[in-house]
Design a protein around this motif. Structure first.
Motif, short mmCIF file in Angstrom:
data_model
loop_
_atom_site.label_atom_id
_atom_site.label_comp_id
_atom_site.label_asym_id
_atom_site.label_seq_id
_atom_site.Cartn_x
_atom_site.Cartn_y
_atom_site.Cartn_z
N ASP A 192 0.86 -1.19 0.00
CA ASP A 192 0.00 0.00 0.00
C ASP A 192 0.89 1.23 0.00
OD1 ASP A 192 -1.54 2.25 0.90
OD2 ASP A 192 -3.08 0.87 1.62
N PRO A 193 1.05 1.91 -1.13
CA PRO A 193 1.99 3.03 -1.21
C PRO A 193 1.70 4.15 -0.22
CG PRO A 193 1.33 2.33 -3.40
CD PRO A 193 0.44 1.61 -2.44
N ALA A 194 0.43 4.49 0.00
CA ALA A 194 0.10 5.58 0.91
C ALA A 194 0.53 5.26 2.33
CB ALA A 194 -1.40 5.87 0.85
N LYS A 195 0.22 4.06 2.78
CA LYS A 195 0.61 3.65 4.14
C LYS A 195 2.13 3.56 4.25
CE LYS A 195 -3.57 1.00 5.28
NZ LYS A 195 -4.09 -0.35 5.58
N PHE A 196 2.77 3.05 3.20
CA PHE A 196 4.23 2.92 3.24
C PHE A 196 4.88 4.28 3.36
CE2 PHE A 196 8.44 2.86 1.44
CZ PHE A 196 9.00 1.73 2.01
N ALA A 225 1.29 -3.15 -8.83
CA ALA A 225 1.36 -1.72 -9.09
C ALA A 225 1.73 -0.96 -7.82
CB ALA A 225 0.02 -1.22 -9.64
N GLY A 226 1.22 -1.41 -6.68
CA GLY A 226 1.58 -0.79 -5.41
C GLY A 226 3.05 -0.94 -5.10
N PHE A 227 3.58 -2.13 -5.37
CA PHE A 227 5.01 -2.38 -5.17
C PHE A 227 5.85 -1.46 -6.04
CE2 PHE A 227 8.63 -4.69 -7.13
CZ PHE A 227 9.50 -4.67 -6.05
N LEU A 228 5.48 -1.32 -7.31
CA LEU A 228 6.24 -0.46 -8.21
C LEU A 228 6.23 0.99 -7.74
CD1 LEU A 228 5.19 -1.78 -11.74
CD2 LEU A 228 7.20 -2.40 -10.38
N GLU A 229 5.09 1.45 -7.23
CA GLU A 229 5.01 2.82 -6.73
C GLU A 229 5.91 3.02 -5.51
OE1 GLU A 229 1.67 6.03 -5.14
OE2 GLU A 229 1.03 4.34 -6.39
N ILE A 230 5.98 2.01 -4.66
CA ILE A 230 6.86 2.09 -3.49
C ILE A 230 8.32 2.17 -3.93
CG2 ILE A 230 7.75 0.78 -1.52
CD1 ILE A 230 4.83 -0.20 -1.09
#
Length: 254
Positions: A192-196, A225-230
């Motif tokens: 979860d990019p926002a939480k990360f 997609a979340g992993f890539l954003e992180i």
């Protein structure tokens, strides 16, 4: 003369402190639960092949945790895939426990004496040496807490140099232990990019090194997609991606 020596000494200290502050943060991608593909000619699942290709294409270093039970049965295709990964040097393999537990099981390292837990570690190390031809230099338990017995057991297995998500100050283990600050996923299995980003800025931005756990086998397209954003967020922080052993070697350098 004494004044000049004192000034030189303090200048050296200031330079060393500035150099320390300017060093980029080190990221160790701790990707868990490698096992052989159950059906078909491929060595592992398509999702493991996907993350492997991504890291190679983007020249990002990481580490894969092997469930060492997967080394029991003869599987030349799987073994060769693991050997090739290790040889290439971009991805390091490490020991993620022996048994792929289920929800009904108790964690391997939540019970037993130091001798019993050490036997589990030594069994996995023996398999790695026999089937792959090299030891696994780092450890992190699969779906399991740890006890003081784990701490003592690890100290008795000299091949294990690094404890991923270990205690900040182990009682027995005298080598490198890196504690848990955050993971790629929140909750488990969900990048979860926002939480990360929020957790990173609050708790982790100033840390010298971060171990970031993830489970690629559980990542569908949305989670991928979340992993890539992180990863892109981390790149924006000018971090350095490293393998566990590479980071350990850097600790020995001035």
């Amino acid at each position: 003369m004494k004044l000049l020596r004192s000034l030189a000494f303090f200048c050296c200290l200031a330079f060393a402190a500035q150099a320390q502050e300017s060093r980029p943060q080190v990221i160790l991608l701790k990707l868990d639960d490698v096992i052989a593909r159950r059906v078909g000619a491929k060595p592992v699942s398509d999702r493991w092949l996907k993350i492997t290709d991504y890291l190679k294409t983007n020249n990002i270093k990481g580490s894969f945790g092997i469930i060492t039970e997967s080394l029991e049965k003869d599987n030349p295709v799987y073994f060769q895939w693991l050997k090739d990964i290790q040889k290439e040097g971009l991805i390091e393999l490490w020991m993620h426990g022996y048994h792929m537990r289920t929800a009904k099981d108790t964690g391997e390292f939540e019970q037993g004496t130091a001798a019993e837990q050490r036997a589990i570690l030594e069994k996995g190390m023996k398999l790695a040496k026999e089937k792959l031809g090299f030891p696994l230099p780092a450890f992190g338990p699969h779906w399991s807490g740890t006890t003081e017995a784990t701490d003592e057991a690890l100290e008795g297995v000299p091949e294990i140099k690094i404890w991923l998500y270990g205690p900040a100050k182990p009682k027995f283990f005298t080598r490198l232990s890196i504690d848990r600050v955050l993971a790629l996923e929140n909750p488990t299995f969900v990048p979860d990019p926002a939480k990360f980003k929020a957790t990173y800025e609050k708790n982790a931005a100033s840390r010298e090194v971060l171990v970031l756990q993830g489970h690629p086998e559980a990542w569908d397209d949305k989670r991928w997609a979340g992993f890539l954003e992180i990863i892109e967020f981390l790149k924006s922080k000018n971090v350095v991606f490293s393998t566990p052993s590479e980071y350990l070697a850097s600790k020995a350098q001035p």
